[in-house]
Motif scaffolding. Structure first.
Motif, PDB file in Angstrom:
ATOM      1  N   ARG A 123      -5.493  -1.771  -4.427  1.00  0.00           N
ATOM      2  CA  ARG A 123      -4.944  -2.346  -3.198  1.00  0.00           C
ATOM      3  C   ARG A 123      -5.807  -3.468  -2.667  1.00  0.00           C
ATOM      4  O   ARG A 123      -7.029  -3.369  -2.647  1.00  0.00           O
ATOM      5  CB  ARG A 123      -4.853  -1.255  -2.139  1.00  0.00           C
TER       6      ARG A 123
ATOM      7  N   LYS B  98       2.982   2.580  -5.671  1.00  0.00           N
ATOM      8  CA  LYS B  98       1.896   2.870  -6.616  1.00  0.00           C
ATOM      9  C   LYS B  98       2.371   3.852  -7.676  1.00  0.00           C
ATOM     10  O   LYS B  98       2.183   3.632  -8.879  1.00  0.00           O
ATOM     11  CB  LYS B  98       0.695   3.435  -5.874  1.00  0.00           C
ATOM     12  N   ASP B  99       3.004   4.929  -7.242  1.00  0.00           N
ATOM     13  CA  ASP B  99       3.497   5.952  -8.178  1.00  0.00           C
ATOM     14  C   ASP B  99       4.520   5.368  -9.146  1.00  0.00           C
ATOM     15  O   ASP B  99       4.509   5.693 -10.336  1.00  0.00           O
ATOM     16  CB  ASP B  99       4.107   7.125  -7.419  1.00  0.00           C
ATOM     17  N   GLU B 100       5.395   4.498  -8.648  1.00  0.00           N
ATOM     18  CA  GLU B 100       6.396   3.867  -9.517  1.00  0.00           C
ATOM     19  C   GLU B 100       5.723   3.004 -10.573  1.00  0.00           C
ATOM     20  O   GLU B 100       6.097   3.045 -11.748  1.00  0.00           O
ATOM     21  CB  GLU B 100       7.363   3.028  -8.686  1.00  0.00           C
ATOM     22  N   CYS B 101       4.732   2.224 -10.170  1.00  0.00           N
ATOM     23  CA  CYS B 101       4.027   1.356 -11.120  1.00  0.00           C
ATOM     24  C   CYS B 101       3.327   2.171 -12.205  1.00  0.00           C
ATOM     25  O   CYS B 101       3.393   1.833 -13.387  1.00  0.00           O
ATOM     26  CB  CYS B 101       3.019   0.476 -10.387  1.00  0.00           C
TER      27      CYS B 101
ATOM     28  N   GLY C 216       0.774  -1.230   0.000  1.00  0.00           N
ATOM     29  CA  GLY C 216       0.000   0.000   0.000  1.00  0.00           C
ATOM     30  C   GLY C 216       0.805   1.279   0.000  1.00  0.00           C
ATOM     31  O   GLY C 216       0.250   2.353   0.160  1.00  0.00           O
ATOM     32  N   TYR C 217       2.097   1.167  -0.192  1.00  0.00           N
ATOM     33  CA  TYR C 217       2.935   2.359  -0.175  1.00  0.00           C
ATOM     34  C   TYR C 217       2.673   3.220  -1.402  1.00  0.00           C
ATOM     35  O   TYR C 217       2.694   2.738  -2.533  1.00  0.00           O
ATOM     36  CB  TYR C 217       4.418   1.992  -0.127  1.00  0.00           C
ATOM     37  N   GLU C 218       2.436   4.493  -1.164  1.00  0.00           N
ATOM     38  CA  GLU C 218       2.146   5.424  -2.261  1.00  0.00           C
ATOM     39  C   GLU C 218       3.306   5.495  -3.257  1.00  0.00           C
ATOM     40  O   GLU C 218       3.084   5.622  -4.464  1.00  0.00           O
ATOM     41  CB  GLU C 218       1.855   6.814  -1.672  1.00  0.00           C
ATOM     42  N   GLU C 219       4.551   5.367  -2.753  1.00  0.00           N
ATOM     43  CA  GLU C 219       5.713   5.422  -3.659  1.00  0.00           C
ATOM     44  C   GLU C 219       5.693   4.245  -4.645  1.00  0.00           C
ATOM     45  O   GLU C 219       6.067   4.401  -5.806  1.00  0.00           O
ATOM     46  CB  GLU C 219       7.031   5.367  -2.884  1.00  0.00           C
TER      47      GLU C 219
ATOM     48  N   SER D 225      -3.584   1.183 -13.749  1.00  0.00           N
ATOM     49  CA  SER D 225      -4.277   1.362 -12.479  1.00  0.00           C
ATOM     50  C   SER D 225      -3.587   0.524 -11.417  1.00  0.00           C
ATOM     51  O   SER D 225      -2.848  -0.416 -11.732  1.00  0.00           O
ATOM     52  CB  SER D 225      -5.742   0.938 -12.626  1.00  0.00           C
ATOM     53  N   TYR D 226      -3.860   0.872 -10.161  1.00  0.00           N
ATOM     54  CA  TYR D 226      -3.277   0.167  -9.023  1.00  0.00           C
ATOM     55  C   TYR D 226      -4.380  -0.021  -8.002  1.00  0.00           C
ATOM     56  O   TYR D 226      -4.932   0.958  -7.485  1.00  0.00           O
ATOM     57  CB  TYR D 226      -2.143   1.008  -8.434  1.00  0.00           C
TER      58      TYR D 226
END
Length: 70
Positions: A54, A41-44, A36-39, A51-52
């Motif tokens: 959780r 998600k942003d990297e993906c 669930g780390y925002e970093e 889309s990501y």
């Protein structure tokens, strides 16, 4: 759909996402992960995921996301 934790295949989902996007930059990849780390998600998303989602996720969220890319 791609999970980030793929230990049974001895691969990292981010590595697989990168491989997919190198083969076809127009591929529609939706990440579904408990990470669930925002970093992450942003990297993906920066690597090309559309889309990501959780885990645990609401089934309707998944269906709505899939509907966007059919």
């Amino acid at each position: 759909m791609l999970d980030l934790n793929m230990s049974e295949f001895r691969k990292d989902g981010i590595d697989v996402l990168t491989e997919i996007m190198n083969i076809n930059s127009e591929a529609v990849v939706i990440i579904i992960s408990a990470v669930g780390y925002e970093e992450v998600k942003d990297e993906c998303i920066a690597l090309g995921a559309k889309s990501y989602i959780r885990k645990p996720f609401d089934t309707q969220v998944l269906l709505n996301t899939l509907e966007q890319y059919k």
